[in-house]
Design a protein around this motif. Structure first.
Motif, PDB file in Angstrom:
ATOM      1  N   PHE A   1       0.747  -1.251   0.174  1.00 41.25           N
ATOM      2  CA  PHE A   1       0.000   0.078  -0.024  1.00 41.25           C
ATOM      3  C   PHE A   1       0.976   1.304   0.107  1.00 41.25           C
ATOM      4  O   PHE A   1       0.477   2.312  -0.743  1.00 41.25           O
TER       5      PHE A   1
ATOM      6  N   TYR B   1      -5.131 -13.063 -15.769  1.00 44.82           N
ATOM      7  CA  TYR B   1      -5.518 -12.044 -16.756  1.00 44.82           C
ATOM      8  C   TYR B   1      -4.876 -10.619 -16.668  1.00 44.82           C
ATOM      9  O   TYR B   1      -4.259 -10.060 -17.342  1.00 44.82           O
ATOM     10  N   ILE B   2      -4.770 -10.002 -15.333  1.00 41.80           N
ATOM     11  CA  ILE B   2      -4.072  -8.763 -15.284  1.00 41.80           C
ATOM     12  C   ILE B   2      -2.358  -8.756 -15.388  1.00 41.80           C
ATOM     13  O   ILE B   2      -1.830  -7.735 -15.760  1.00 41.80           O
TER      14      ILE B   2
ATOM     15  N   THR C   1      -9.446   1.939  -4.368  1.00 47.21           N
ATOM     16  CA  THR C   1      -9.504   1.170  -3.151  1.00 47.21           C
ATOM     17  C   THR C   1      -9.729   2.010  -2.121  1.00 47.21           C
ATOM     18  O   THR C   1     -10.402   1.330  -1.131  1.00 47.21           O
TER      19      THR C   1
ATOM     20  N   PRO D   1      -6.004  -6.763   3.118  1.00 43.34           N
ATOM     21  CA  PRO D   1      -5.829  -7.332   1.847  1.00 43.34           C
ATOM     22  C   PRO D   1      -7.135  -7.809   1.313  1.00 43.34           C
ATOM     23  O   PRO D   1      -7.341  -7.888   0.067  1.00 43.34           O
ATOM     24  N   TRP D   2      -7.759  -8.848   2.331  1.00 39.92           N
ATOM     25  CA  TRP D   2      -9.040  -9.341   1.745  1.00 39.92           C
ATOM     26  C   TRP D   2      -9.814  -8.515   1.170  1.00 39.92           C
ATOM     27  O   TRP D   2     -10.741  -8.826   0.229  1.00 39.92           O
ATOM     28  N   ALA D   3     -10.102  -7.252   1.671  1.00 39.02           N
ATOM     29  CA  ALA D   3     -10.978  -6.141   1.068  1.00 39.02           C
ATOM     30  C   ALA D   3     -10.976  -5.448  -0.067  1.00 39.02           C
ATOM     31  O   ALA D   3     -11.822  -4.875  -0.881  1.00 39.02           O
ATOM     32  N   VAL D   4      -9.486  -5.677  -0.516  1.00 41.27           N
ATOM     33  CA  VAL D   4      -9.320  -4.663  -1.629  1.00 41.27           C
ATOM     34  C   VAL D   4      -9.407  -5.534  -2.906  1.00 41.27           C
ATOM     35  O   VAL D   4      -9.398  -6.517  -2.854  1.00 41.27           O
ATOM     36  N   PRO D   5      -9.633  -4.537  -4.049  1.00 38.19           N
ATOM     37  CA  PRO D   5      -9.793  -5.439  -5.307  1.00 38.19           C
ATOM     38  C   PRO D   5      -8.584  -6.298  -5.680  1.00 38.19           C
ATOM     39  O   PRO D   5      -7.476  -5.757  -5.639  1.00 38.19           O
TER      40      PRO D   5
ATOM     41  N   VAL E   1      -8.814 -16.427 -12.232  1.00 31.95           N
ATOM     42  CA  VAL E   1      -8.277 -15.968 -13.367  1.00 31.95           C
ATOM     43  C   VAL E   1      -7.874 -14.547 -13.426  1.00 31.95           C
ATOM     44  O   VAL E   1      -7.088 -14.147 -14.096  1.00 31.95           O
ATOM     45  N   ASP E   2      -8.110 -14.006 -12.156  1.00 29.78           N
ATOM     46  CA  ASP E   2      -7.947 -12.507 -12.374  1.00 29.78           C
ATOM     47  C   ASP E   2      -6.090 -12.118 -12.283  1.00 29.78           C
ATOM     48  O   ASP E   2      -5.941 -11.234 -13.287  1.00 29.78           O
TER      49      ASP E   2
ATOM     50  N   TRP F   1       2.917   3.256 -14.918  1.00 31.86           N
ATOM     51  CA  TRP F   1       2.727   2.882 -13.715  1.00 31.86           C
ATOM     52  C   TRP F   1       2.377   3.819 -12.839  1.00 31.86           C
ATOM     53  O   TRP F   1       1.381   3.478 -11.827  1.00 31.86           O
TER      54      TRP F   1
ATOM     55  N   PHE G   1      10.716   4.458 -11.824  1.00 29.47           N
ATOM     56  CA  PHE G   1      11.559   3.378 -11.901  1.00 29.47           C
ATOM     57  C   PHE G   1      13.264   3.764 -11.894  1.00 29.47           C
ATOM     58  O   PHE G   1      14.321   3.262 -12.459  1.00 29.47           O
TER      59      PHE G   1
ATOM     60  N   ASN H   1      -1.138   3.306 -10.819  1.00 27.99           N
ATOM     61  CA  ASN H   1      -1.355   3.282  -9.124  1.00 27.99           C
ATOM     62  C   ASN H   1      -2.099   4.298  -8.481  1.00 27.99           C
ATOM     63  O   ASN H   1      -2.895   4.118  -7.479  1.00 27.99           O
TER      64      ASN H   1
ATOM     65  N   PHE I   1     -14.038  -8.878 -10.948  1.00 32.93           N
ATOM     66  CA  PHE I   1     -13.370  -8.419 -12.025  1.00 32.93           C
ATOM     67  C   PHE I   1     -13.837  -9.042 -13.361  1.00 32.93           C
ATOM     68  O   PHE I   1     -14.192  -8.422 -14.342  1.00 32.93           O
TER      69      PHE I   1
ATOM     70  N   SER J   1       2.633  -5.895  -9.887  1.00 33.45           N
ATOM     71  CA  SER J   1       3.234  -5.572 -10.986  1.00 33.45           C
ATOM     72  C   SER J   1       4.196  -4.882 -10.937  1.00 33.45           C
ATOM     73  O   SER J   1       5.560  -4.707 -11.321  1.00 33.45           O
ATOM     74  N   THR J   2       3.954  -3.533 -10.044  1.00 30.24           N
ATOM     75  CA  THR J   2       4.853  -2.455 -10.154  1.00 30.24           C
ATOM     76  C   THR J   2       6.116  -2.776  -9.443  1.00 30.24           C
ATOM     77  O   THR J   2       7.273  -2.598  -9.841  1.00 30.24           O
TER      78      THR J   2
ATOM     79  N   ILE K   1     -18.371  -4.996  -0.743  1.00 28.15           N
ATOM     80  CA  ILE K   1     -17.025  -5.153  -1.110  1.00 28.15           C
ATOM     81  C   ILE K   1     -16.680  -6.045  -2.252  1.00 28.15           C
ATOM     82  O   ILE K   1     -15.898  -6.068  -3.353  1.00 28.15           O
TER      83      ILE K   1
ATOM     84  N   VAL L   1     -13.452   0.940  -0.674  1.00 29.46           N
ATOM     85  CA  VAL L   1     -13.588  -0.174  -0.098  1.00 29.46           C
ATOM     86  C   VAL L   1     -12.934   0.059   1.434  1.00 29.46           C
ATOM     87  O   VAL L   1     -13.303  -0.653   2.317  1.00 29.46           O
TER      88      VAL L   1
ATOM     89  N   ASN M   1     -15.303  -5.103  -6.277  1.00 26.04           N
ATOM     90  CA  ASN M   1     -14.311  -5.533  -6.400  1.00 26.04           C
ATOM     91  C   ASN M   1     -14.204  -6.637  -7.612  1.00 26.04           C
ATOM     92  O   ASN M   1     -13.174  -6.930  -8.315  1.00 26.04           O
TER      93      ASN M   1
ATOM     94  N   VAL N   1      -7.723  -6.458  -8.781  1.00 33.86           N
ATOM     95  CA  VAL N   1      -6.893  -5.701  -9.546  1.00 33.86           C
ATOM     96  C   VAL N   1      -5.894  -4.720  -9.008  1.00 33.86           C
ATOM     97  O   VAL N   1      -4.824  -4.598  -9.530  1.00 33.86           O
ATOM     98  N   LEU N   2      -6.285  -4.341  -7.817  1.00 34.71           N
ATOM     99  CA  LEU N   2      -5.130  -3.503  -7.102  1.00 34.71           C
ATOM    100  C   LEU N   2      -4.134  -4.284  -6.872  1.00 34.71           C
ATOM    101  O   LEU N   2      -2.828  -3.881  -6.868  1.00 34.71           O
TER     102      LEU N   2
ATOM    103  N   ILE O   1      -1.881  -4.920  -9.788  1.00 39.44           N
ATOM    104  CA  ILE O   1      -1.178  -3.743 -10.303  1.00 39.44           C
ATOM    105  C   ILE O   1      -0.004  -3.303  -9.002  1.00 39.44           C
ATOM    106  O   ILE O   1       1.134  -3.228  -9.803  1.00 39.44           O
ATOM    107  N   VAL O   2      -0.214  -3.243  -8.168  1.00 35.56           N
ATOM    108  CA  VAL O   2       0.979  -3.258  -7.050  1.00 35.56           C
ATOM    109  C   VAL O   2       1.929  -4.141  -7.114  1.00 35.56           C
ATOM    110  O   VAL O   2       3.313  -3.752  -7.054  1.00 35.56           O
TER     111      VAL O   2
END
Lengths: 277, 311
Positions: free
Chosen positions: A27, B255-256, A252, B133-137, B251-252, A241, A42, A245, A211, B146-147, A205, A255, A209, B139-140, B143-144
């Motif tokens: 986070f 996929y991402i 986020t 972490p359980w509550a966040v998407p 699959v999320d 990126w 980066f 982000n 997808f 991957s970064t 939630i 939620v 969320n 996708v998030l 992304i994080v």
């Protein structure tokens, strides 16, 4: 004071610190990246605090992507799904909790077993049917899907809670002339507010969320929800990126706010559901 | 089914005056009437697609060749599938993905549950943080991670800085490292669920058992193995079952983070089904793959019920 030197206690604190770092670091990094200019994302010397903090990434989210539209879509989908799921689950949970009838346990098993259903197995035929019915790219497709996804767990959680309410109160109300639905609405529901809050938060939630279904069942920005919009940005090779982000932070935040406010209810509800399931 | 319930509820309306006490509610159709909305929606989203999917899997139906329409081919899709090497490869990757995810989630989830089951100052704050972490998407999380796991990202910088590695690892673009990276992201997102389940189990272990063990002179380790673990067996089975099934159908992340790549190295079976349908438009074959997933899931659930039946 001697407790502090107990090696077990030390180990516990160390593990706890490690665990919290594991949870929190992603986070922190996300928020940090979202305020960094692209060339700093980066750079060789990575630092938590951006050296040239910028709002450019957030600006970009609003300029190049219809973010407010996606936000509204997500809100509409999550709120309507939550309300509908709550109504259906309350009725079903009450039925399972209070009545003894033919087929009750098989029906309860059926409802719970849908939780195991592989979503990818469902999306293929549903895509074809929703296309035929003209429901692709409408909120309806997502409402129906999310209500169905959340019903099994919510029914189970609410049934567990209704089981703890003494029947005598309801019997008294029936003798006083309340109809069956009045008993549920006037007597049982006011006593069940903690469980109803927990279930609503769970539904919100999950719907916010989700997808896969959101990605497949929406193809235009008019109805697309935030997670689907983000997934598609990445799928199209968008690799800014900083921007991603920033979008992640904005997606986020709602939620996390909901979760932090209601986590006590939610965890108690989930815990009760988990032990009974 | 819906019509039956509607007619039953009419009967109940007519008989309303004769019903006078809660005890007699169960005798009529009111409980079915209450169930109707939930059952109708579940049928639309789960039961109907199951039948339609099975039907599709027996057909040659490709949206790339719409002029051919739907042709009944019997089990041909399944025969073709079972002869493809790529199918067995995706099954192997699925096993890797599921075992890695479930093992990791169980280990981290267990440690977190044991820690949160102690009494200490700030416990409820720690619990709230650990469960976020359980509550966040998803996708998030994707992304994080991957970064962070970018070749130029912070993970490589830290590992290089600590001299654990001498060259940056191309995490998501290497066939060896892509899957472990996905698994780490998945563990981060999903371990709180295991924690919630195990915490419930821990709270149901009677205090007296620990006190008895202490009187017998058991240390922390002995108490853990002889009281905690046996006491958690029931919820542990539930946790393993649920995380296995959730991982199997997920699959999320694929996929991402990788879209199944590089070189298909993260193409698990659920994502294989997704891509066959929505990238190759071969809906007949995709339905056959999806049905294989359904069968695997059913077998796992069947064994779970057997296991629970014997206990």
């Amino acid at each position: 004071m001697t407790r502090a030197y107990n090696p077990w206690v030390m180990l516990r604190w160390a593990l706890l610190a490690l665990l919290i770092a594991f949870v929190v670091c992603p986070f922190i990094w996300m928020v940090s990246i979202s305020f960094k200019p692209e060339q700093e994302v980066f750079s060789k010397t990575l630092s938590i605090l951006p050296r040239n903090p910028t709002l450019a990434n957030y600006q970009m989210i609003f300029d190049f992507v219809p973010y407010p539209r996606f936000f509204m879509n997500s809100m509409i989908v999550a709120i309507v799904s939550t309300v509908c799921s709550l109504v259906a689950s309350t009725l079903a949970g009450y039925s399972f909790s209070r009545f003894r009838y033919k087929g009750r346990s098989s029906l309860a098993f059926l409802v719970l077993s849908t939780q195991m259903f592989p979503l990818v197995t469902g999306i293929i035929p549903l895509y074809l049917v929703f296309s035929k019915l003209g429901l692709i790219n409408t909120y309806w497709a997502l409402f129906v899907a999310y209500v169905a996804f959340t019903i099994p767990f919510c029914t189970w959680m609410l049934k567990g809670f209704f089981d703890t309410i003494p029947r005598e109160i309801e019997e008294a109300a029936v003798i006083d002339g309340c109809s069956r639905l009045e008993v549920l609405v006037r007597i049982v529901l006011p006593l069940s507010i903690p469980a109803l809050v927990a279930t609503s938060v769970f539904c919100f939630i999950l719907s916010w969320n989700e997808f896969l279904y959101a990605t497949v069942l929406t193809t235009s920005n008019d109805v697309r929800t935030l997670p689907a919009a983000l997934g598609i940005m990445i799928g199209q090779g968008y690799t800014q990126w900083g921007g991603l982000n920033a979008a992640g932070v904005l997606t986020t935040l709602p939620v996390i706010i909901v979760f932090v406010f209601f986590q006590r209810y939610l965890v108690d509800g989930l815990t009760a559901g988990a032990t009974k399931g | 089914m819906a019509r039956d319930m509607a007619s039953l509820s009419e009967v109940s309306e007519a008989g309303e005056e004769r019903v006078s006490s809660l005890a007699r509610f169960g005798a009529n159709a009111f409980p079915y009437f209450l169930l109707a909305p939930a059952l109708i929606i579940l049928s639309v989203i789960f039961i109907y697609p199951l039948a339609h999917g099975l039907w599709l899997s027996l057909h040659d139906y490709n949206l790339n060749t719409p002029w051919k329409g739907m042709q009944f081919v019997g089990l041909a899709n399944y025969f073709e599938l079972f002869q493809e090497r790529s199918f067995y490869q995706s099954l192997g990757r699925t096993l890797y993905w599921v075992v890695g995810s479930v093992g990791g989630e169980l280990a981290v989830g267990m440690i977190a549950a044991l820690l949160l089951n102690q009494t200490f100052v700030g416990r409820s704050v720690a619990r709230a943080i650990i469960l976020i972490p359980w509550a966040v998407p998803t996708v998030l999380a994707a992304i994080v991670f991957s970064t962070m796991f970018n070749t130029l990202g912070i993970i490589n910088e830290v590992l290089l800085g600590a001299r654990i590695i001498s060259q940056p690892i191309p995490w998501l673009s290497s066939t060896d490292w892509a899957m472990p990276t996905l698994i780490i992201a998945h563990i981060w997102k999903s371990f709180p669920f295991v924690t919630i389940v195990l915490l419930a189990g821990l709270q149901s272990i009677p205090r007296e058992l620990y006190e008895a063990a202490e009187i017998d002179g058991a240390g922390e380790w002995a108490k853990f193995w002889n009281v905690t673990i046996p006491g958690l067996r029931g919820v542990m089975v539930i946790a393993v079952l649920l995380t296995t099934i959730f991982s199997l159908k997920g699959v999320d992340f694929q996929y991402i983070m990788t879209y199944g790549g590089p070189a298909d190295s993260t193409k698990v079976i659920a994502f294989h089904a997704y891509r066959t349908a929505f990238a190759e438009f071969d809906f007949g074959m995709a339905s056959a793959i999806a049905f294989v997933i359904m069968i695997i899931t059913s077998i796992i659930c069947f064994f779970y019920l057997q296991l629970r039946g014997t206990e």
